[in-house]
Design an enzyme around this catalytic site. Structure first.
Site, mmCIF file in Angstrom:
data_model
loop_
_atom_site.group_PDB
_atom_site.id
_atom_site.type_symbol
_atom_site.label_atom_id
_atom_site.label_comp_id
_atom_site.label_asym_id
_atom_site.label_seq_id
_atom_site.Cartn_x
_atom_site.Cartn_y
_atom_site.Cartn_z
ATOM 1 C CG ASP A 10 -1.997 1.032 1.193
ATOM 2 O OD1 ASP A 10 -2.149 1.679 0.137
ATOM 3 O OD2 ASP A 10 -2.708 1.187 2.203
ATOM 4 C CD GLU A 106 -5.556 -1.196 -1.659
ATOM 5 O OE1 GLU A 106 -5.256 -2.078 -0.822
ATOM 6 O OE2 GLU A 106 -6.562 -0.476 -1.555
#
Length: 356
Positions: A10, A106
Site C-alpha cells: 500500500d 495498492e
C-alpha cells in the site's frame, strides 16, 4: 502443501506523496489533493500533516478548508498518478505474475513460489519496497502473511514506510486486541451496528459463535466469524498475463553524456536480467525508451530469433538501439530497457543473492 505467502503493498498517502516529490516545497506541509472546493469536490488524499487537522479522504473539500484553512490544496493529476502506478505495477510483476491490483496504489502479490529458507517473504517485501523507492522516489508500506485478509491488515499497522508480518505466532494476539473498526472491510455503518451488539474488539467478535453472527449480520456473519480467527481462503487473482519485463530510471538532471547514459543502460540491463530470472522467463524483443528534456517519448525495438535473458545479451542490443535513437543535441531525462515476447525458461533455484 506449501504454506502461502502473500504480500499486500500500500503506497503511503500516494497522490499527496507524488505531489510532494514533484514539488519539494510541499514536503512537511499539510497537503490536500482533490477537487476544487468551489466545485463541491472531495479529498482524494491527505498528507499526514493534513490528517493531524482531521482531514481525510472522501471528505468534502469545503469541510477540509474549514479544518485546515492554511493547507496546501492541489488539484488531482490523474494522468501522472496512473503513470507512476504503472511503474509500480511493473515492479510487482517483475517478482511474480500473481499480482492483483486493488487500485492505483495498492495490490496483493502471491510470492509463495519465491520463498526459500534463506529468502523469507519479509525480505522479498523489503526488496520490492526498495525497488519502488529507487524507481519512483516514493515510500510504500507492506504487510506479509499467509492470507490476503491478514496481509492487508498488516500493511496498515506500521505506516508510513513500514513492514509488518502477521504469522501463526502473533495472529491471535493481534486480532484479539484490534479495534473492531480497524478490521478491513468494517466501515462506519458496520462498526456502529457492532457496537449496538457490544462488539468493540476482535476479542468480542471472536466470542460470538457463527450462528449468532449470521443472525445479526446475515451472509456477512460467516465472513466476520472467519476474520476473527484469521481465516481467509481467497486467492490472489492475477489481472493479466505478463508480456514484458523492464526497468527505467529518471536522471536527477537532464543528461546528454554518452558515458553516463550507457552506464545507466548497463545497470538497467542487469536489473532487467535479474527480474527475468525471478519469474523464470526469457524474451525475444528488446526495447529502449528515451524521454527527452522536453518530455517527448521515443523508443526503438528489435526482434530476435532466439530468446535472451542475460545482462550481456540485453545490454549489447540496448546499446545498438540507443545509438540509433540518440541525438547529441537533445538531453534526456529518462532511459528505459524492456525485454518482451516472454516465454518460459529453465532457471536455477533462486537465493537471496538474486535479489540484492
Amino acid at each position: 502443501m506449501t504454506e502461502r505467502r502473500i504480500i499486500h503493498i500500500d503506497m503511503d498517502y500516494f497522490f499527496a506523496q507524488v505531489e510532494m516529490r514533484d514539488n519539494p516545497k510541499l514536503k512537511g506541509k499539510p497537503v490536500i489533493v482533490g477537487g476544487k472546493a468551489s466545485h463541491r469536490g472531495v479529498v482524494s488524499t491527505a498528507s499526514y500533516e493534513a490528517r493531524a487537522y482531521g482531514v481525510h479522504s472522501a471528505m468534502p473539500m469545503t469541510q477540509a478548508h474549514k479544518l485546515c484553512p492554511n493547507g496546501y490544496y492541489v488539484t488531482s493529476r490523474f494522468d501522472t498518478y496512473r503513470e507512476v502506478s504503472g511503474q509500480i505495477m511493473k515492479i510487482f510483476r517483475s517478482y511474480t505474475e500473481l499480482v492483483e491490483p486493488m487500485s492505483l496504489d495498492e495490490a496483493y502479490l502471491d510470492i509463495t513460489h519465491l520463498v526459500r529458507p534463506d529468502l523469507p517473504a519479509s525480505t522479498i517485501a523489503n526488496y520490492i519496497r526498495r525497488d519502488i523507492y529507487e524507481v519512483t522516489r516514493l515510500t510504500a508500506s507492506a504487510g506479509v502473511s499467509y492470507n490476503k485478509f491478514l496481509a492487508k491488515l498488516a500493511s496498515g499497522m506500521n505506516k508510513p514506510n513500514g513492514l509488518t508480518v502477521i504469522d501463526y505466532n502473533n495472529v491471535h494476539e493481534i486480532l484479539m486486541q484490534l479495534d473492531i473498526g480497524d478490521f478491513p472491510g468494517v466501515g462506519k455503518a458496520s462498526k456502529k451496528k457492532m457496537h449496538q451488539h457490544h462488539i468493540y474488539t476482535g476479542q468480542d467478535l471472536y466470542n460470538k459463535d457463527e450462528f449468532e453472527l449470521i443472525r445479526l449480520f446475515g451472509k456477512r456473519g460467516r465472513g466476520l466469524y472467519n476474520k476473527a480467527r484469521g481465516i481467509d481462503h481467497n486467492e490472489v487473482k492475477a489481472s493479466r498475463v505478463r508480456k514484458s519485463v523492464g526497468t527505467e530510471r529518471t536522471f536527477s538532471t537532464d543528461v546528454n553524456d554518452d558515458d553516463v547514459i550507457l552506464r545507466k543502460i548497463r545497470e538497467l540491463s542487469g536489473k532487467t536480467a535479474e527480474r527475468l530470472n525471478k519469474i523464470q522467463k526469457s524474451g525475444k524483443t528488446v526495447t529502449v525508451k528515451i524521454k527527452t528534456y522536453q518530455y517527448e517519448t521515443i523508443s526503438k525495438q528489435k526482434s530476435l530469433r532466439d530468446p535472451i535473458r542475460t545482462e550481456t545479451d540485453i545490454y549489447n542490443i540496448a546499446y545498438t538501439l540507443y545509438n540509433d535513437l540518440k541525438d547529441p543535441e537533445i538531453p534526456i531525462r529518462l532511459i528505459g530497457v524492456t525485454v518482451g515476447s516472454l516465454e518460459q525458461s529453465d532457471f536455477k533455484n533462486l537465493t537471496i543473492y538474486d535479489f540484492i
